[in-house]
Design an enzyme around this catalytic site. Sequence first.
Site, mmCIF file in Angstrom:
data_model
loop_
_atom_site.group_PDB
_atom_site.id
_atom_site.type_symbol
_atom_site.label_atom_id
_atom_site.label_comp_id
_atom_site.label_asym_id
_atom_site.label_seq_id
_atom_site.Cartn_x
_atom_site.Cartn_y
_atom_site.Cartn_z
ATOM 1 N N MET A 46 0.879 27.684 -0.532
ATOM 2 C CA MET A 46 1.071 27.073 0.792
ATOM 3 C C MET A 46 0.035 25.988 1.066
ATOM 4 O O MET A 46 -0.484 25.877 2.181
ATOM 5 C CB MET A 46 1.022 28.165 1.886
ATOM 6 C CG MET A 46 2.208 29.106 1.798
ATOM 7 S SD MET A 46 2.087 30.525 2.897
ATOM 8 C CE MET A 46 1.382 31.746 1.802
ATOM 9 N N LYS A 89 13.795 30.935 6.686
ATOM 10 C CA LYS A 89 13.803 29.731 7.528
ATOM 11 C C LYS A 89 14.835 28.730 7.058
ATOM 12 O O LYS A 89 15.505 28.088 7.828
ATOM 13 C CB LYS A 89 12.433 29.060 7.470
ATOM 14 C CG LYS A 89 11.394 29.802 8.252
ATOM 15 C CD LYS A 89 10.040 29.133 8.099
ATOM 16 C CE LYS A 89 8.955 30.174 8.223
ATOM 17 N NZ LYS A 89 7.798 29.952 7.422
ATOM 18 N N ASP A 114 15.441 36.052 1.374
ATOM 19 C CA ASP A 114 14.480 35.079 1.895
ATOM 20 C C ASP A 114 14.817 33.667 1.437
ATOM 21 O O ASP A 114 15.546 33.484 0.474
ATOM 22 C CB ASP A 114 13.091 35.423 1.354
ATOM 23 C CG ASP A 114 12.228 36.070 2.405
ATOM 24 O OD1 ASP A 114 12.724 36.302 3.512
ATOM 25 O OD2 ASP A 114 11.059 36.342 2.099
HETATM 26 N N1 SAH Z 1 5.795 35.942 -2.452
HETATM 27 C C1 SAH Z 1 5.802 34.607 -3.020
HETATM 28 C C2 SAH Z 1 4.950 33.654 -2.211
HETATM 29 C C3 SAH Z 1 5.510 33.336 -0.856
HETATM 30 S S1 SAH Z 1 4.467 32.264 0.055
HETATM 31 C C4 SAH Z 1 5.350 34.679 -4.457
HETATM 32 O O1 SAH Z 1 4.846 35.714 -4.905
HETATM 33 O O2 SAH Z 1 5.520 33.685 -5.174
HETATM 34 C C5 SAH Z 1 5.290 30.727 -0.170
HETATM 35 C C6 SAH Z 1 4.497 29.842 -1.114
HETATM 36 O O3 SAH Z 1 4.666 30.288 -2.455
HETATM 37 C C7 SAH Z 1 4.943 28.405 -1.126
HETATM 38 O O4 SAH Z 1 4.371 27.664 -0.069
HETATM 39 C C8 SAH Z 1 4.412 27.951 -2.467
HETATM 40 O O5 SAH Z 1 3.020 27.709 -2.420
HETATM 41 C C9 SAH Z 1 4.640 29.182 -3.320
HETATM 42 N N2 SAH Z 1 5.907 29.143 -4.059
HETATM 43 C C10 SAH Z 1 6.944 29.981 -3.932
HETATM 44 N N3 SAH Z 1 7.915 29.686 -4.822
HETATM 45 C C11 SAH Z 1 7.464 28.626 -5.530
HETATM 46 C C12 SAH Z 1 7.976 27.870 -6.616
HETATM 47 N N4 SAH Z 1 9.164 28.136 -7.180
HETATM 48 N N5 SAH Z 1 7.216 26.854 -7.087
HETATM 49 C C13 SAH Z 1 6.005 26.585 -6.588
HETATM 50 N N6 SAH Z 1 5.472 27.261 -5.562
HETATM 51 C C14 SAH Z 1 6.183 28.280 -5.048
#
Ligand code: SAH
Length: 245
Positions: free
Chosen positions: A168, A56, A35
């Site tokens: 998000m 994406k 991803d």
């Molecule tokens: N499955 C992922 C979430 C995916 S949704 C998890 O458990 O972390 C995508 C959102 O996750 C982004 O829009 C952001 O809000 C958050 N996100 C993912 N990686 C991040 C990171 N390294 N730092 C801050 N926010 C993050």
Amino acid sequence: MSAKVWLVGAGPGDPELLTLKAVRAMGEAQVVLIDDLVNPAVLEHCPNAQVIAVGKRGGCRSTPQAFIHRLMLRYARQGKCVVRLKGGDPCIFGRGGEEAEWLAERGIEVELVNGITAGLAGATQCGISLTQRGVARGVTLVTAHTLDGSSPEWHALAKTGTTLVVYMGVSSLQQVQAGLMEGGLPVNTPVAMIENASLPQQRECRSDLGAMCTDAARFQLKSPAILVIGEVAAKAGSQVLSQIA
Ligand code: SAH
């Protein structure tokens, strides 16, 4: 040959936050579907696998979910060990549940492997304890971006007495702010906005509910970022406000 797909959380970015089980699954993988939020540095654990970027930002502009499903199915039916690597945890806003159900319905064995979700990692990296005793009685993980485009119940969330961790949320800061203030959360409620949590380029912007939109704009907050909203967000900031001054 047993067809199997591992749905694996790659954690928030720092490769040291991978689980041992994730590392083992990657070591066994012949095909890895990756991803966009996965740090490519973790791929050192699957040197022999065919790696396919399906996010994406990972090559294709936006790989349709149905295509990803079919790819996993095709490789699993070839008897290959498939790892679907997702940012954070596969089951926290990660479609892990959907993908597991879809594959299971087609007779494919699925194993889910937790990862450290960005919301938890981001807070910890900034010294915030999300359920600090005497300060927050719980934590709520919520997305600002719903499947049907409707707004989360910010009014209700404002009344939970829990720390809110918003995923998000970067493009919806105004709705978050307005909804929570209308729901009765005080304007001076601390807010921490954490971008690229656990990566070398991590940045944190400390603010409060009343100022979060202006502060985020000055800070040029970008996705991926999480918002931590609640009294605990005032704790132990390493760079409190200095970055936005
Ligand atoms: N499955 C992922 C979430 C995916 S949704 C998890 O458990 O972390 C995508 C959102 O996750 C982004 O829009 C952001 O809000 C958050 N996100 C993912 N990686 C991040 C990171 N390294 N730092 C801050 N926010 C993050």
